[in-house]
Each structure stands twice: as C-alpha cells, then as structure tokens.
Write a protein that holds these residues in place. Structure first.
Motif, PDB file in Angstrom:
ATOM      1  N   SER A  76      16.652  -1.119  34.619  1.00  0.00           N
ATOM      2  CA  SER A  76      15.760  -0.465  33.668  1.00  0.00           C
ATOM      3  C   SER A  76      14.440  -1.231  33.667  1.00  0.00           C
ATOM      4  O   SER A  76      14.427  -2.454  33.549  1.00  0.00           O
ATOM      5  CB  SER A  76      16.384  -0.484  32.271  1.00  0.00           C
ATOM      6  OG  SER A  76      15.554   0.188  31.356  1.00  0.00           O
ATOM      7  N   ASN A 121      10.468  -1.400  32.117  1.00  0.00           N
ATOM      8  CA  ASN A 121       9.439  -0.969  31.188  1.00  0.00           C
ATOM      9  C   ASN A 121       8.114  -1.425  31.776  1.00  0.00           C
ATOM     10  O   ASN A 121       7.944  -2.599  32.116  1.00  0.00           O
ATOM     11  CB  ASN A 121       9.654  -1.574  29.798  1.00  0.00           C
ATOM     12  CG  ASN A 121       8.603  -1.093  28.823  1.00  0.00           C
ATOM     13  OD1 ASN A 121       7.567  -1.725  28.666  1.00  0.00           O
ATOM     14  ND2 ASN A 121       8.868   0.028  28.180  1.00  0.00           N
ATOM     15  N   THR A 126       9.461   3.613  30.176  1.00  0.00           N
ATOM     16  CA  THR A 126      10.726   3.022  30.598  1.00  0.00           C
ATOM     17  C   THR A 126      11.413   3.989  31.553  1.00  0.00           C
ATOM     18  O   THR A 126      11.512   5.178  31.274  1.00  0.00           O
ATOM     19  CB  THR A 126      11.636   2.734  29.394  1.00  0.00           C
ATOM     20  OG1 THR A 126      10.973   1.803  28.532  1.00  0.00           O
ATOM     21  CG2 THR A 126      12.968   2.129  29.840  1.00  0.00           C
ATOM     22  N   ASP A 174      14.808   4.261  34.516  1.00  0.00           N
ATOM     23  CA  ASP A 174      16.037   3.664  35.036  1.00  0.00           C
ATOM     24  C   ASP A 174      16.176   4.015  36.508  1.00  0.00           C
ATOM     25  O   ASP A 174      15.895   5.150  36.922  1.00  0.00           O
ATOM     26  CB  ASP A 174      17.247   4.185  34.265  1.00  0.00           C
ATOM     27  CG  ASP A 174      17.236   3.729  32.819  1.00  0.00           C
ATOM     28  OD1 ASP A 174      16.800   2.593  32.565  1.00  0.00           O
ATOM     29  OD2 ASP A 174      17.661   4.500  31.948  1.00  0.00           O
TER      30      ASP A 174
END
Length: 72
Positions: free
Chosen positions: A45, A47, A5, A7
C-alpha cells in the motif's frame, strides 16, 4: 492534502529484508509519503502526493529483483 493511496501486488518477497528493500525502492520515487508492505500476501500500500506511474514503479521493483504484478 491527504494524497492518494493505492494498493499493489508485488511478487517475490519472502522475508522482512525483502519488505525493507521494496519499501526503500518505492520511497525513492518522487512524492511517496508512506509505504506499507505485507510480505505473505505480497500486498503493498502506497500513499503518495499523486498517483504513481506504474511503468516507473515496475522498473524500480524489477531493478531490485521483484515483480510488479498489478494494482490490487
């Protein structure tokens, strides 16, 4: 396997349509599992199976009219 993950900050988003466009563009990149967009802050964000290539990420965002500012 949980994935990675990360950002990012994306500039130029002003509405939910922008968020949808950014989500669709990023999801088109290989290995992306989930994208969460906060329009007001510009925070995105992501993933994915492995870390995204930021050059490739910047290109897909530029192609739809948004600017990849930096990793958040």
């Amino acid at each position: 396997m949980e994935g990675v993950t990360a950002d990012y900050t994306v500039e130029g988003m002003v509405c939910q349509h922008c968020a949808s466009s950014v989500t669709e563009a990023i999801t088109s990149l290989g290995g992306v599992r989930d994208v969460t967009v906060e329009v007001q802050s510009g925070r995105v964000s992501v993933n994915s199976d492995e870390a995204l290539d930021e050059v490739q990420l910047a290109k897909v965002l530029d192609d739809i009219g948004y600017e990849f500012a930096r990793s958040a």
